[in-house]
Scaffold this motif. Sequence first.
Motif, mmCIF file in Angstrom:
data_model
loop_
_atom_site.group_PDB
_atom_site.id
_atom_site.type_symbol
_atom_site.label_atom_id
_atom_site.label_comp_id
_atom_site.label_asym_id
_atom_site.label_seq_id
_atom_site.Cartn_x
_atom_site.Cartn_y
_atom_site.Cartn_z
ATOM 1 N N GLN A 137 0.841 -1.184 0.000
ATOM 2 C CA GLN A 137 0.000 0.000 0.000
ATOM 3 C C GLN A 137 0.886 1.246 0.000
ATOM 4 O OE1 GLN A 137 -2.762 -0.146 3.264
ATOM 5 N NE2 GLN A 137 -3.885 -1.899 2.440
ATOM 6 N N GLY A 138 0.426 2.263 -0.726
ATOM 7 C CA GLY A 138 1.194 3.495 -0.838
ATOM 8 C C GLY A 138 2.055 3.557 -2.086
ATOM 9 N N ILE A 139 2.179 2.414 -2.777
ATOM 10 C CA ILE A 139 2.936 2.365 -4.041
ATOM 11 C C ILE A 139 1.951 2.402 -5.203
ATOM 12 C CG2 ILE A 139 4.470 1.003 -5.488
ATOM 13 C CD1 ILE A 139 5.851 2.138 -3.046
ATOM 14 N N THR A 140 2.222 3.263 -6.172
ATOM 15 C CA THR A 140 1.362 3.392 -7.349
ATOM 16 C C THR A 140 2.139 3.015 -8.607
ATOM 17 O OG1 THR A 140 0.118 5.192 -6.322
ATOM 18 C CG2 THR A 140 -0.112 4.935 -8.698
ATOM 19 N N LEU A 141 1.570 2.127 -9.373
ATOM 20 C CA LEU A 141 2.193 1.658 -10.605
ATOM 21 C C LEU A 141 1.346 2.063 -11.808
ATOM 22 C CD1 LEU A 141 3.092 -1.952 -9.443
ATOM 23 C CD2 LEU A 141 4.557 0.057 -9.397
ATOM 24 N N ALA A 142 1.996 2.479 -12.870
ATOM 25 C CA ALA A 142 1.299 2.893 -14.095
ATOM 26 C C ALA A 142 1.269 1.749 -15.100
ATOM 27 C CB ALA A 142 1.987 4.104 -14.711
ATOM 28 N N VAL A 143 0.142 1.614 -15.788
ATOM 29 C CA VAL A 143 0.000 0.661 -16.892
ATOM 30 C C VAL A 143 -0.908 1.296 -17.940
ATOM 31 C CG1 VAL A 143 0.284 -1.398 -15.457
ATOM 32 C CG2 VAL A 143 -2.013 -0.474 -15.851
ATOM 33 N N ARG B 276 -2.621 2.242 -11.549
ATOM 34 C CA ARG B 276 -3.239 3.395 -12.214
ATOM 35 C C ARG B 276 -3.215 3.179 -13.724
ATOM 36 N NH1 ARG B 276 -1.316 9.737 -11.579
ATOM 37 N NH2 ARG B 276 -2.768 10.606 -13.114
ATOM 38 N N GLU B 277 -4.385 3.214 -14.330
ATOM 39 C CA GLU B 277 -4.511 2.946 -15.764
ATOM 40 C C GLU B 277 -4.477 4.233 -16.590
ATOM 41 O OE1 GLU B 277 -8.067 0.752 -16.395
ATOM 42 O OE2 GLU B 277 -7.596 -0.763 -14.873
ATOM 43 N N PHE B 278 -3.773 4.155 -17.718
ATOM 44 C CA PHE B 278 -3.700 5.267 -18.663
ATOM 45 C C PHE B 278 -4.168 4.791 -20.032
ATOM 46 C CE2 PHE B 278 -0.744 6.306 -15.318
ATOM 47 C CZ PHE B 278 -0.857 7.675 -15.161
ATOM 48 N N GLU B 279 -4.682 5.713 -20.822
ATOM 49 C CA GLU B 279 -5.163 5.348 -22.159
ATOM 50 C C GLU B 279 -4.028 5.152 -23.147
ATOM 51 O OE1 GLU B 279 -8.056 7.998 -23.750
ATOM 52 O OE2 GLU B 279 -9.691 7.163 -22.572
ATOM 53 N N THR B 280 -2.927 5.895 -22.970
ATOM 54 C CA THR B 280 -1.827 5.832 -23.926
ATOM 55 C C THR B 280 -0.496 5.629 -23.215
ATOM 56 O OG1 THR B 280 -1.355 8.210 -23.900
ATOM 57 C CG2 THR B 280 -3.059 7.427 -25.437
ATOM 58 N N ALA B 281 0.479 5.123 -23.971
ATOM 59 C CA ALA B 281 1.823 4.935 -23.427
ATOM 60 C C ALA B 281 2.476 6.279 -23.123
ATOM 61 C CB ALA B 281 2.671 4.147 -24.421
ATOM 62 N N ASP B 282 2.215 7.281 -23.934
ATOM 63 C CA ASP B 282 2.800 8.611 -23.704
ATOM 64 C C ASP B 282 2.374 9.161 -22.348
ATOM 65 O OD1 ASP B 282 4.110 8.574 -26.101
ATOM 66 O OD2 ASP B 282 2.679 9.840 -27.159
ATOM 67 N N ALA B 283 1.109 8.956 -21.990
ATOM 68 C CA ALA B 283 0.606 9.459 -20.713
ATOM 69 C C ALA B 283 1.241 8.708 -19.548
ATOM 70 C CB ALA B 283 -0.911 9.322 -20.666
ATOM 71 N N ALA B 284 1.394 7.391 -19.681
ATOM 72 C CA ALA B 284 2.023 6.594 -18.629
ATOM 73 C C ALA B 284 3.500 6.955 -18.484
ATOM 74 C CB ALA B 284 1.870 5.110 -18.942
ATOM 75 N N GLU B 285 4.149 7.173 -19.603
ATOM 76 C CA GLU B 285 5.564 7.564 -19.609
ATOM 77 C C GLU B 285 5.753 8.897 -18.896
ATOM 78 O OE1 GLU B 285 8.280 9.253 -23.122
ATOM 79 O OE2 GLU B 285 7.865 7.098 -23.329
ATOM 80 N N ALA B 286 4.891 9.851 -19.191
ATOM 81 C CA ALA B 286 4.982 11.171 -18.552
ATOM 82 C C ALA B 286 4.768 11.060 -17.047
ATOM 83 C CB ALA B 286 3.957 12.117 -19.170
ATOM 84 N N ALA B 287 3.871 10.163 -16.634
ATOM 85 C CA ALA B 287 3.564 10.000 -15.213
ATOM 86 C C ALA B 287 4.773 9.501 -14.433
ATOM 87 C CB ALA B 287 2.392 9.045 -15.037
ATOM 88 N N VAL B 288 5.519 8.551 -14.990
ATOM 89 C CA VAL B 288 6.688 8.039 -14.272
ATOM 90 C C VAL B 288 7.840 9.029 -14.316
ATOM 91 C CG1 VAL B 288 7.756 6.759 -16.189
ATOM 92 C CG2 VAL B 288 8.051 5.958 -13.824
ATOM 93 N N LEU B 289 7.975 9.768 -15.395
ATOM 94 C CA LEU B 289 9.033 10.777 -15.492
ATOM 95 C C LEU B 289 8.778 11.929 -14.516
ATOM 96 C CD1 LEU B 289 9.662 11.028 -19.354
ATOM 97 C CD2 LEU B 289 11.215 10.083 -17.628
ATOM 98 N N ASP B 290 7.530 12.303 -14.366
ATOM 99 C CA ASP B 290 7.168 13.431 -13.498
ATOM 100 C C ASP B 290 7.010 13.028 -12.032
ATOM 101 O OD1 ASP B 290 7.147 14.981 -15.757
ATOM 102 O OD2 ASP B 290 4.968 14.926 -16.017
ATOM 103 N N GLY B 291 7.122 11.738 -11.745
ATOM 104 C CA GLY B 291 7.000 11.291 -10.366
ATOM 105 C C GLY B 291 5.572 11.178 -9.859
ATOM 106 N N GLU B 292 4.609 11.137 -10.774
ATOM 107 C CA GLU B 292 3.213 10.944 -10.371
ATOM 108 C C GLU B 292 2.975 9.513 -9.907
ATOM 109 O OE1 GLU B 292 0.440 12.118 -13.341
ATOM 110 O OE2 GLU B 292 1.538 13.945 -13.872
ATOM 111 N N VAL B 293 3.788 8.588 -10.397
ATOM 112 C CA VAL B 293 3.711 7.183 -9.995
ATOM 113 C C VAL B 293 5.115 6.708 -9.634
ATOM 114 C CG1 VAL B 293 1.722 6.721 -11.480
ATOM 115 C CG2 VAL B 293 4.035 6.362 -12.360
#
Length: 266
Positions: free
Chosen positions: A143-149, A169-186
């Motif tokens: 708990q407390g860990i968020t993963l993007a797919v 956490r689900e994203f519609e596109t790979a670009d959105a998931a990529e941005a989330a991990v780069l920005d530290g959202e996940v």
Amino acid sequence: MSYALRNTLLVFVSILILVSPISQADELDQILKRGTLRVGVSLFAPWTMQDKSGQLTGYEIDVTTKLAQDMGVKPEYKVYVWEDIIPAIINGEIDIIAGGMAITPARALKVNFSLPYADSGISLIANTKKTAHIKEFSALNQQGITLAVVAKTAAQELARQLFDNSTIREFETADAAEAAVLDGEVHAWLASSPQPEFLVMQHPDKVDMPLPKALVGYKAGFAIKKGEQEWLNFLNAWVTARQADKWLDATHSYWFKSLDWAKGSE
């Protein structure tokens, strides 16, 4: 056997003979008559990418361009978010899915797969700053860990199995998931190779791969509408021929083993 019954059977057999050529005609005939191959793709580098002008490039574009050329038709591309691409083939909007789609039993209940034409795997990439306190891989499953797919992908299925205590956490596109991990959202992102590997090459100051190998491997195949046997037969023959002459291997190496293609787009 009575005379009337025999005549009835003869009529029935004659009808079957007349109808059978029609029933055997499938999507392959329609593609050849139409002169275009309607290809469904989704944006996952380097499988398929799109620049600001809308121009598509990538491994799948090269592969389906070659496929269409060998058929004597022109490719016509339609870009979908991943979760909409299987419904598109079922509804007849497209003739083929070329998206690095993992061959799985669950998907094979909905579509027919060709022989595999590419190998890939699912890897995990982590935001280095956000996961600096994590020392063991198992610590990502809490708990407390968020993963993007990306929704409806093999990576999503794997994440649910391996990280049942984490937030997926689900994203519609790979670009959105990529941005989330780069920005530290996940904390991390599960995706098909070589996207994670390429992202580490491009942003070594922001992300890394905690594991040296993919979590799991898979084989990708073309997906088509169920029941299109002649179309499936042709695709299997095409994959066999292009593997034998090493064309698929050479094309795969260009897009997956280096970033030379990225230099050409700069």
